[in-house]
Design an enzyme around this catalytic site. Structure first.
Site, short mmCIF file in Angstrom:
data_model
loop_
_atom_site.label_atom_id
_atom_site.label_comp_id
_atom_site.label_asym_id
_atom_site.label_seq_id
_atom_site.Cartn_x
_atom_site.Cartn_y
_atom_site.Cartn_z
N CYS A 116 0.84 -1.21 0.00
CA CYS A 116 0.00 0.00 0.00
C CYS A 116 0.87 1.26 0.00
CB CYS A 116 -0.97 -0.01 1.18
SG CYS A 116 -2.26 1.26 1.05
N ASP A 185 -3.22 2.07 10.28
CA ASP A 185 -4.29 3.05 10.45
C ASP A 185 -4.70 3.11 11.91
OD1 ASP A 185 -5.43 4.07 7.68
OD2 ASP A 185 -4.60 2.08 7.45
C1 RUB Z 1 -3.53 3.48 3.60
C2 RUB Z 1 -2.88 2.52 4.52
C3 RUB Z 1 -1.58 2.97 5.14
C4 RUB Z 1 -1.88 3.55 6.54
C5 RUB Z 1 -0.64 4.20 7.15
O1 RUB Z 1 -4.85 3.10 3.27
O2 RUB Z 1 -3.38 1.46 4.84
O3 RUB Z 1 -0.72 1.90 5.29
O4 RUB Z 1 -2.90 4.52 6.46
O5 RUB Z 1 -0.28 5.32 6.39
P1 RUB Z 1 -5.74 4.14 2.42
P2 RUB Z 1 0.61 6.49 7.03
O6 RUB Z 1 -4.99 4.44 1.16
O7 RUB Z 1 -7.04 3.42 2.20
O8 RUB Z 1 -5.92 5.38 3.27
O9 RUB Z 1 1.87 5.86 7.46
O10 RUB Z 1 0.77 7.49 5.91
O11 RUB Z 1 -0.16 7.05 8.18
#
Ligand code: RUB
Length: 277
Positions: A116, A185
């Protein structure tokens, strides 16, 4: 006039703004602007709109709650703007600590697997690259919305060698990887973390191949207001827009992953085996 919380809600809901960190920061900016522009309205209303954009974003809820509690007694645009900026600066200091701590785990010649788009995991890899380390990163597409392409592009722009693959090819990358690093998240008091769908199965595969598995996350993603939460289900059309009417589409946005799969969390408070204690 449309309120910032409504505009930002739309951007978060549609994934124009994605990733827990970006979501939380943009929500804080929207909330502070609306409180300044509409001083007679109840700020809880803005918080509710922003929190409802995506259900698995405790960092957003925790940051907005922090802003509301610290803004009590403050008045005027300058004071409120300063408070928002100081919360954002604190978070950014924390992110920098995570990047440098995480970079210590990356060594020359490593094969890194990620999934992701996590700004935190990308920050760790960019910091390792800035320190002159030579490694390759395997990234997934991250169907159905292809956030893995954001990761591949950002790492490529940073001069890191990237191999990009469809999600179902991930075993080829995990088998023989030196490290699996991803973001979060949500960290749930029930003993699970929530991250992009696919994270769960990749953690199981990584454990099968003894690949150390690290979650790079700010501790503000620990859920404060409940023990557990249900995973967001997104629009089936993201998976198959013109599916035959009797085919039922499942589109969970995230996976709930048991914390036993995590070697350690890379946080602003250090490398934590047990993030909940
Ligand atoms: C994004 C996702 C990321 C986390 C952490 O999912 O799963 O791994 O949000 O991101 P989506 P960060 O694209 O559905 O939001 O490290 O930037 O907080």
């Amino acid at each position: 006039m449309k309120k910032q919380s409504e505009i930002t809600y739309e951007k978060i809901k549609s994934l124009e703004i994605q990733g827990a960190m970006n979501v939380a920061k943009s929500a804080l900016i929207a909330l502070s602007k609306d409180i300044i522009a509409f001083p007679d309205e109840n700020p809880e209303k803005f918080l509710e709109i922003l929190s409802s954009a995506r259900p698995n974003e405790p960092m957003l809820r925790n940051m907005l709650r922090l802003f509301l509690s610290e803004s009590k007694g403050l008045s005027g645009e300058a004071q409120l703007r300063d408070l928002a900026n100081s919360i954002l600066e604190d978070i950014e200091k924390g992110e920098k600590k995570i990047y440098s701590l995480g970079a210590e785990l990356i060594h020359d010649g490593m094969k890194v697997f990620t999934h992701c788009h996590s700004s935190t995991a990308v920050g760790v890899l960019k910091e390792a690259k800035n320190q002159g380390k030579k490694f390759v990163v395997f990234t997934t597409e991250t169907r159905p919305r292809y956030q893995g392409r954001i990761t591949a592009r950002e790492l490529n722009n940073a001069g890191i060698e990237v191999f990009h693959m469809v999600d179902s090819a991930a075993k080829y990358a995990i088998d023989g990887a030196d490290i699996f690093i991803f973001g979060a998240d949500s960290i749930l008091p029930s003993g699970y973390l929530i991250n992009k769908v696919g994270t769960g199965i990749f953690c199981v595969v990584a454990s099968r191949y003894d690949v150390p598995t690290y979650c790079a996350t700010h501790t503000m993603k620990i859920v404060q207001d409940k023990i557990d939460e249900a995973v967001e289900e997104r629009d089936p059309k993201e998976v198959w827009a013109d599916a035959p009417p009797n085919v039922k589409i499942k589109n969970p946005a995230f996976d709930k992953v048991h914390l036993k799969y995590i070697t350690a969390f890379i946080t602003e408070k250090g490398l934590l085996k047990d993030i909940l204690s």
